[in-house]
Write a protein that holds these residues in place. Structure first.
Motif, PDB file in Angstrom:
ATOM      1  N   THR A 173      -9.131  -3.555   5.460  1.00  0.00           N
ATOM      2  CA  THR A 173      -8.029  -3.717   6.411  1.00  0.00           C
ATOM      3  C   THR A 173      -7.447  -2.361   6.796  1.00  0.00           C
ATOM      4  OG1 THR A 173      -7.466  -5.881   5.492  1.00  0.00           O
ATOM      5  CG2 THR A 173      -5.776  -4.793   6.796  1.00  0.00           C
ATOM      6  N   ASP A 174      -7.192  -1.516   5.813  1.00  0.00           N
ATOM      7  CA  ASP A 174      -6.635  -0.187   6.095  1.00  0.00           C
ATOM      8  C   ASP A 174      -7.616   0.674   6.881  1.00  0.00           C
ATOM      9  OD1 ASP A 174      -4.268  -0.792   4.869  1.00  0.00           O
ATOM     10  OD2 ASP A 174      -4.733   0.226   2.975  1.00  0.00           O
ATOM     11  N   CYS A 224      -8.302  -5.314   1.110  1.00  0.00           N
ATOM     12  CA  CYS A 224      -7.195  -4.409   1.422  1.00  0.00           C
ATOM     13  C   CYS A 224      -7.720  -3.074   1.945  1.00  0.00           C
ATOM     14  CB  CYS A 224      -6.312  -4.189   0.197  1.00  0.00           C
ATOM     15  SG  CYS A 224      -5.267  -5.609  -0.233  1.00  0.00           S
ATOM     16  N   ARG A 242       0.872  -1.167   0.000  1.00  0.00           N
ATOM     17  CA  ARG A 242       0.000   0.000   0.000  1.00  0.00           C
ATOM     18  C   ARG A 242       0.918   1.229   0.000  1.00  0.00           C
ATOM     19  NH1 ARG A 242      -4.914  -1.489  -1.459  1.00  0.00           N
ATOM     20  NH2 ARG A 242      -6.112  -0.268   0.050  1.00  0.00           N
ATOM     21  N   LEU A 261       0.480  -5.339   3.181  1.00  0.00           N
ATOM     22  CA  LEU A 261      -0.520  -6.279   3.672  1.00  0.00           C
ATOM     23  C   LEU A 261      -0.206  -7.662   3.102  1.00  0.00           C
ATOM     24  CD1 LEU A 261      -3.768  -4.155   3.139  1.00  0.00           C
ATOM     25  CD2 LEU A 261      -2.292  -4.264   5.156  1.00  0.00           C
ATOM     26  N   THR A 308      -6.821 -11.116   4.080  1.00  0.00           N
ATOM     27  CA  THR A 308      -5.748 -10.121   4.140  1.00  0.00           C
ATOM     28  C   THR A 308      -5.424  -9.815   5.600  1.00  0.00           C
ATOM     29  OG1 THR A 308      -6.242  -9.088   2.012  1.00  0.00           O
ATOM     30  CG2 THR A 308      -5.128  -7.723   3.612  1.00  0.00           C
ATOM     31  N   THR A 309      -4.144  -9.617   5.888  1.00  0.00           N
ATOM     32  CA  THR A 309      -3.695  -9.337   7.249  1.00  0.00           C
ATOM     33  C   THR A 309      -2.730  -8.156   7.267  1.00  0.00           C
ATOM     34  OG1 THR A 309      -1.734 -10.766   7.158  1.00  0.00           O
ATOM     35  CG2 THR A 309      -3.821 -11.807   7.782  1.00  0.00           C
ATOM     36  N   ASP A 310      -2.712  -7.464   8.400  1.00  0.00           N
ATOM     37  CA  ASP A 310      -1.770  -6.372   8.634  1.00  0.00           C
ATOM     38  C   ASP A 310      -1.079  -6.653   9.966  1.00  0.00           C
ATOM     39  OD1 ASP A 310      -0.368  -4.045   8.987  1.00  0.00           O
ATOM     40  OD2 ASP A 310      -2.109  -2.733   9.159  1.00  0.00           O
ATOM     41  N   ARG A 311       0.170  -7.091   9.916  1.00  0.00           N
ATOM     42  CA  ARG A 311       0.888  -7.450  11.145  1.00  0.00           C
ATOM     43  C   ARG A 311       1.034  -6.261  12.083  1.00  0.00           C
ATOM     44  NH1 ARG A 311       6.329 -10.825  10.028  1.00  0.00           N
ATOM     45  NH2 ARG A 311       6.041 -11.467  12.193  1.00  0.00           N
ATOM     46  N   SER A 328      -0.877  -3.652  12.725  1.00  0.00           N
ATOM     47  CA  SER A 328      -2.063  -3.273  13.511  1.00  0.00           C
ATOM     48  C   SER A 328      -2.806  -4.476  14.072  1.00  0.00           C
ATOM     49  CB  SER A 328      -3.021  -2.457  12.639  1.00  0.00           C
ATOM     50  OG  SER A 328      -3.567  -3.260  11.597  1.00  0.00           O
ATOM     51  N   ALA A 336      -7.658  -0.540  10.485  1.00  0.00           N
ATOM     52  CA  ALA A 336      -6.436  -0.138  11.185  1.00  0.00           C
ATOM     53  C   ALA A 336      -6.460   1.349  11.537  1.00  0.00           C
ATOM     54  CB  ALA A 336      -5.222  -0.457  10.326  1.00  0.00           C
ATOM     55  N   HIS A 391       2.912   0.812   3.706  1.00  0.00           N
ATOM     56  CA  HIS A 391       2.955  -0.444   4.459  1.00  0.00           C
ATOM     57  C   HIS A 391       2.596  -1.593   3.534  1.00  0.00           C
ATOM     58  CE1 HIS A 391      -1.204   0.929   4.568  1.00  0.00           C
ATOM     59  NE2 HIS A 391      -1.578  -0.320   4.776  1.00  0.00           N
TER      60      HIS A 391
END
Length: 434
Positions: free
Chosen positions: A329-330, A326, A280, A285, A300-303, A305, A333, A283
């Motif tokens: 997810t953003d 995506c 992104r 994802l 989808t994952t965001d480590r 947050s 977060a 950052h």
């Protein structure tokens, strides 16, 4: 749950389902294993008017590969599998024996996309003997490591290697090692009686047509699993490192480490070991997509947050879920930023370390060594936020960089007639510039 966030999500899911004429669309969002929101609209079974929900069992297709990759890396951790060994070390009777296993996990081994059988015409996967026979007829479409090309065949080979070294079915090991310990009770290799029905959207009539249910047989580890959005949230939580007893950090880090750039034009998509890495603005994802006749799914994952998003629909085509998961997810977060780390006092600083704290100069850059609650750290004075490095004590006067700059390189204290100096990655560090 956050009512405002959940309403915004529900509105978007409803709008997308209508715009793309989907039988159903379900999205679930969690952060640090706490459910933030779910949104579901439409029908899991159109003929019987069964509504879809976050516990509906959809087919997740190639998200199955994330489990296969995780199991392979667990075997690497146990030293039962060598990631850099060629396929031929484990499966001698193949036409692609020179390709390293690592490249198969990252889809850059140069293999053709599919196992050379008629699975996609017959809707039935090969038997074990048919699969191994097909391995002798595989064609190379590129040199190993030359470029990214998605290959179901590569993961079929990984599954066969796992079965060769363990003497057990790969699917059985995934269930025993990953599904059961994580409590993924609704994640199964065969559809339950209440599974969501998969459809094809008619391009000319406002109608849906049932798709056949493919049994992938010996190819199961490339896309056979069925799951729920909430089960996928728990799996995503493990993939970001929140279940170290099941997936150790070494496995999680390996899955997130870039192996090949899939998008060579704008560099917005890379591939790790079993995970898609989407860049992104500032950052990355990580996750995977899954498509099978009648179904499309995305995880989808965001480590950073701790956010996980899963989306499922029961249509073969009609929508690409990548941008949806995506974006959500953003948004999650941003709406629920992680709490600032709580300050912790440092333990007593050893005298040998106290003598090296403070500023050190190397190549006109000042490096500042500090002692914190988790040990020795160093950072560039000009950019402390992005250059922090953590060390472990390896021996008196020897400190190993385990996170950050020059990871893996030791700092060594050198005694000279003028006092002490440091050597880090062989570079001299002195108290004064110049």
């Amino acid at each position: 749950m956050d009512a405002d966030f959940e309403k915004t999500l529900a509105d978007r899911v409803t709008q997308l389902r209508g715009a793309h004429r989907l039988p159903s669309l379900t999205v679930a969002v969690a952060q640090h294993d706490a459910l933030l929101a779910t949104a579901s609209t439409g029908l899991a079974d159109v003929e019987n008017r069964v509504p879809a929900c976050h516990d509906s069992v959809y087919r997740i297709g190639s998200i199955t590969k994330t489990f296969t990759a995780a199991l392979a890396l667990l075997l690497v951790d146990q030293r039962r599998l060598d990631l850099d060994a060629p396929v031929g070390h484990y499966l001698p009777a193949t036409s692609f024996g020179r390709v390293p296993l690592r490249m198969l996990l990252a889809h850059c081994g140069g293999l053709q996309r599919e196992v050379p059988v008629d699975m996609w015409a017959s809707m039935l996967g090969p038997s074990e003997s048919e699969l191994h026979e097909a391995f002798t007829r595989v064609e190379m479409v590129g040199e190993p490591g030359q470029r990214w090309q998605y290959s179901n065949l590569g993961y079929a080979a990984i599954g066969a290697v796992i079965e060769h070294i363990t003497g057990r079915p790969c699917a059985e090991l995934i269930s025993e090692t990953l599904l059961m310990p994580l409590g993924l009770r609704r994640t199964t290799w065969l559809p339950p009686a209440d599974a969501v029905v998969g459809y094809r959207i008619d391009p000319f009539i406002d109608a849906f047509h049932r798709e056949p249910v493919m049994d992938m047989a010996a190819n199961a580890v490339i896309g056979q699993l069925w799951s729920t959005p909430t089960d996928l949230l728990r799996w995503g939580n493990a993939l970001i490192g929140a279940e170290p007893d099941v997936l150790p950090r070494s496995v999680v880090d390996a899955m997130h480490t870039v192996q090949v750039m899939a998008d060579t034009r704008s560099w917005t998509r890379a591939w790790g070991l079993g995970l898609i890495l989407d860049r992104r603005t500032d950052h990355v994802l990580a996750g995977h997509l899954g498509g099978m006749p009648g179904f499309h799914a995305a995880l989808t994952t965001d480590r950073a947050s701790g956010t996980v998003v899963a989306a499922c629909t029961n249509a073969t085509r009609g929508i690409t879920l990548t941008e949806l998961v995506c974006d959500v997810t953003d948004q999650a977060a941003a709406a629920h930023p992680p709490a600032a780390p709580v300050w912790q006092p440092a333990p007593p600083c050893p005298e040998e370390i106290r003598q090296i704290l403070g500023g050190w100069w190397c190549e006109a850059d000042e490096n500042v060594f500090t002692w914190r609650h988790d040990g020795l750290h160093a950072h560039l004075a000009s950019d402390p936020e992005h250059t922090d490095t953590r060390f472990t004590i390896e021996a008196p006067g020897v400190y190993q960089a385990v996170e950050g700059r020059y990871q893996g390189e030791p700092v060594t204290v050198v005694h000279t007639a003028a006092g002490i100096e440091l050597r880090w990655a062989t570079y001299p560090f002195t108290r004064l510039p110049g």
